[in-house]
Design a protein around this motif. Structure first.
Motif, PDB file in Angstrom:
ATOM      1  N   CYS A 132      -0.603   2.804  -6.166  1.00 27.78           N
ATOM      2  CA  CYS A 132      -0.919   1.403  -5.871  1.00 27.78           C
ATOM      3  C   CYS A 132      -0.498   0.489  -7.013  1.00 27.78           C
ATOM      4  CB  CYS A 132      -2.408   1.237  -5.571  1.00 27.78           C
ATOM      5  SG  CYS A 132      -2.892   1.913  -3.975  1.00 27.78           S
TER       6      CYS A 132
ATOM      7  N   ARG B 165       2.118  -2.386  -6.581  1.00 32.72           N
ATOM      8  CA  ARG B 165       1.681  -3.747  -6.886  1.00 32.72           C
ATOM      9  C   ARG B 165       2.712  -4.457  -7.755  1.00 32.72           C
ATOM     10  NH1 ARG B 165       0.920  -6.675 -10.664  1.00 32.72           N
ATOM     11  NH2 ARG B 165       1.241  -4.953 -12.091  1.00 32.72           N
TER      12      ARG B 165
ATOM     13  N   GLU C  95      -5.246   1.770   0.026  1.00 32.63           N
ATOM     14  CA  GLU C  95      -6.481   1.355  -0.658  1.00 32.63           C
ATOM     15  C   GLU C  95      -6.872  -0.029  -0.162  1.00 32.63           C
ATOM     16  OE1 GLU C  95      -9.675   1.340  -2.235  1.00 32.63           O
ATOM     17  OE2 GLU C  95      -8.576   3.061  -3.015  1.00 32.63           O
TER      18      GLU C  95
ATOM     19  N   PHE D 170      -8.298  -2.721  -2.641  1.00 32.12           N
ATOM     20  CA  PHE D 170      -7.451  -3.180  -3.744  1.00 32.12           C
ATOM     21  C   PHE D 170      -7.357  -4.704  -3.656  1.00 32.12           C
ATOM     22  CE2 PHE D 170      -3.677  -3.809  -6.287  1.00 32.12           C
ATOM     23  CZ  PHE D 170      -3.676  -2.755  -7.185  1.00 32.12           C
TER      24      PHE D 170
END
Length: 194
Positions: free
Chosen positions: A72, A76, A102, A105
């Motif tokens: 992630c 990102r 997720e 997040f």
């Protein structure tokens, strides 16, 4: 370096914004790592992202996608750099991967909201906004997303209200400041836009 000081990576972006050279920041961490460690390109991505060198950030994060394409944090970084270089569809896909892995997040989800707003994806933006508000209604990202959704639906009054809520949560949140300024400019309230 990470074992001795796990916050070393978190310190990289503020140090870069303060003007410290990339090589100096990397050398602080690299001396404690094995040759070829994944940490170096990740650190370079963080530094370049902090300096608004989004093309350089894409290169650094891109080198990690083969090994850590499902991370992630790597996604990102890629998504933010893609959004900032105008690669809206690619950014949307990267953010989608994060949300599918997720759903709690929150970091940089205001950037995702902006990508969805740019693409005119009202249903996806509404879903993201509700999810962020359910996850953490005290996160400015959730209120920025709500502001963007309201704007997409031509509800300027609520767009400003939600942007101001984001500022109440975090008065230094960049996306919230930009949202308030943009809304005031569009309403020709130039004095408030400053």
């Amino acid at each position: 370096a990470l074992a001795a000081c796990p916050l070393a990576l978190e310190a990289a972006q503020p140090l870069a914004r303060l003007g410290m050279k990339e090589e100096d920041i990397v050398s602080l961490v690299a001396s404690q790592l094995e040759e070829g460690s994944w940490v170096i390109p990740y650190l370079q991505g963080l530094i370049r992202e902090a300096r608004s060198d989004y093309k350089g950030g894409l290169q650094a994060y891109g080198g990690l996608t083969n090994c850590f394409g499902e991370s992630c944090e790597v996604l990102r970084g890629m998504a933010v750099c893609q959004a900032e270089t105008g690669q809206v569809e690619e950014a949307a896909r990267s953010f989608d991967k994060i949300r599918s892995k997720e759903d709690h997040f929150v970091q940089d989800m205001d950037c995702y909201a902006h990508v969805l707003r740019t693409a005119g994806e009202a249903a996806a933006l509404n879903k993201l906004t509700n999810s962020l508000l359910e996850t953490d209604c005290m996160a400015p990202q959730a209120w920025v997303a709500a502001s963007l959704y309201s704007e997409l639906n031509s509800d300027g009054e609520h767009a400003l209200e939600y942007a101001e809520k984001a500022l109440n949560v975090d008065s230094r949140h960049a996306w919230a400041l930009v949202r308030c300024g943009t809304i005031h400019l569009e309403s020709e309230r130039f004095d408030l836009a400053l």
